[in-house]
Design a protein around this motif. Sequence first.
Motif, PDB file in Angstrom:
ATOM      1  N   ASP A  34       0.751  -1.522   0.195  1.00 19.12           N
ATOM      2  CA  ASP A  34      -0.029   0.230   0.188  1.00 19.12           C
ATOM      3  C   ASP A  34       0.799   1.288  -0.261  1.00 19.12           C
ATOM      4  O   ASP A  34       0.617   1.976   0.152  1.00 19.12           O
ATOM      5  N   LEU A  35       2.184   0.496   0.685  1.00 16.02           N
ATOM      6  CA  LEU A  35       3.592   2.473   1.010  1.00 16.02           C
ATOM      7  C   LEU A  35       4.611   1.464  -0.230  1.00 16.02           C
ATOM      8  O   LEU A  35       4.519   0.709   0.936  1.00 16.02           O
ATOM      9  N   VAL A  36       5.197   2.673  -0.343  1.00 14.59           N
ATOM     10  CA  VAL A  36       6.617   2.359  -0.726  1.00 14.59           C
ATOM     11  C   VAL A  36       7.270   3.544   0.049  1.00 14.59           C
ATOM     12  O   VAL A  36       7.395   4.262   0.332  1.00 14.59           O
ATOM     13  N   LEU A  37       8.254   3.480   1.307  1.00 13.89           N
ATOM     14  CA  LEU A  37       9.077   4.455   1.910  1.00 13.89           C
ATOM     15  C   LEU A  37      10.780   3.972   0.902  1.00 13.89           C
ATOM     16  O   LEU A  37      11.271   2.821   1.628  1.00 13.89           O
ATOM     17  N   VAL A  38      11.142   4.749   0.287  1.00 19.48           N
ATOM     18  CA  VAL A  38      12.180   4.976   0.589  1.00 19.48           C
ATOM     19  C   VAL A  38      13.007   5.045   1.381  1.00 19.48           C
ATOM     20  O   VAL A  38      13.293   6.376   1.571  1.00 19.48           O
ATOM     21  N   GLU A  39      14.197   5.330   2.072  1.00 25.79           N
ATOM     22  CA  GLU A  39      15.158   5.516   2.456  1.00 25.79           C
ATOM     23  C   GLU A  39      16.312   5.489   2.978  1.00 25.79           C
ATOM     24  O   GLU A  39      17.017   4.648   2.883  1.00 25.79           O
ATOM     25  N   PRO A  40      16.789   6.605   2.234  1.00 25.28           N
ATOM     26  CA  PRO A  40      18.568   7.257   2.351  1.00 25.28           C
ATOM     27  C   PRO A  40      18.871   6.648   3.204  1.00 25.28           C
ATOM     28  O   PRO A  40      18.718   7.664   4.408  1.00 25.28           O
ATOM     29  N   ALA A  41      19.998   6.269   3.592  1.00 24.00           N
ATOM     30  CA  ALA A  41      20.661   6.137   4.607  1.00 24.00           C
ATOM     31  C   ALA A  41      21.426   7.528   5.318  1.00 24.00           C
ATOM     32  O   ALA A  41      21.810   8.106   4.382  1.00 24.00           O
ATOM     33  N   GLY A  42      21.784   7.296   6.183  1.00 26.02           N
ATOM     34  CA  GLY A  42      22.690   8.927   6.774  1.00 26.02           C
ATOM     35  C   GLY A  42      24.016   8.418   6.464  1.00 26.02           C
ATOM     36  O   GLY A  42      24.156   8.320   5.086  1.00 26.02           O
ATOM     37  N   THR A  43      24.992   8.119   7.824  1.00 25.92           N
ATOM     38  CA  THR A  43      25.866   7.434   7.505  1.00 25.92           C
ATOM     39  C   THR A  43      26.094   6.338   7.007  1.00 25.92           C
ATOM     40  O   THR A  43      26.029   5.634   8.847  1.00 25.92           O
ATOM     41  N   PRO A  44      26.310   5.460   6.727  1.00 29.64           N
ATOM     42  CA  PRO A  44      25.955   3.907   7.087  1.00 29.64           C
ATOM     43  C   PRO A  44      27.513   2.784   7.588  1.00 29.64           C
ATOM     44  O   PRO A  44      27.812   3.576   7.150  1.00 29.64           O
TER      45      PRO A  44
END
Length: 206
Positions: A34-44
Amino acid sequence: MGPQKIILFGGTFDPPHNGHMTLLAGAIEAVRPDLVLVEPAGTPPHKRAGGTSAAHRLAMCECFRPLFPELVLDTTEIARGGKSYTIDTVRQMNVRYPGAQLYFPMGSDMLLWFRNWAAYRELLRRVVLVAHLRTGEDAAPVREYAAGLAAEGGTVLFAKAPVFPVSSTEVRALAAKGRPLDGLVPESVAAYIARHHLYTPAAGEA
Ligand code: ATP
């Protein structure tokens, strides 16, 4: 009622490439979220310091939108700053979206490293993993590892998608040499990299 099935796609996305596109498309196909969140990392935690700015990485992640028009580019990890641990983000999403099932797509390289992730047992309880082979590697060890995680109470699905063996490292290396990125990254990403002179030896953060 809020969303019931949420794909949370975490990564460094420095830059996003067609391997990411294939993985996310295959996960969407498998999960029907129902929802897609793309989550770019801070500092991995496991990556080099001094990577591309969060603003650039976030802007390039717009390339995922054609896969799911109501896509949300989430900045929880960028805003948190410092090292990104998926478990912290997942706990936050469980509070933000009570009752929803989270699905976490990942390539086989990440899956085979999963027991080294912070609080991996808790993560296994909180998310369904959606795995995909990264290269033309033998699938058997990946399936075996997934079965081991299932024996620990986890759920691992496999994305139905073609294998697309490319990495951000490879894309950065090609861009640094001024080589074309055709077929490796979406056109919007190639154009963004060229416009902002990303990954070139004299690259600024402009
Ligand atoms: P780098 O080369 O800088 O290490 P990367 O190409 O591995 O980067 P990430 O942003 O670290 O890209 O990856 C985010 C997620 O996408 C991870 O789960 C990773 O396993 C997965 N992934 C990356 N490339 C592929 C690919 N070609 N096929 C399937 N999954 C992939």
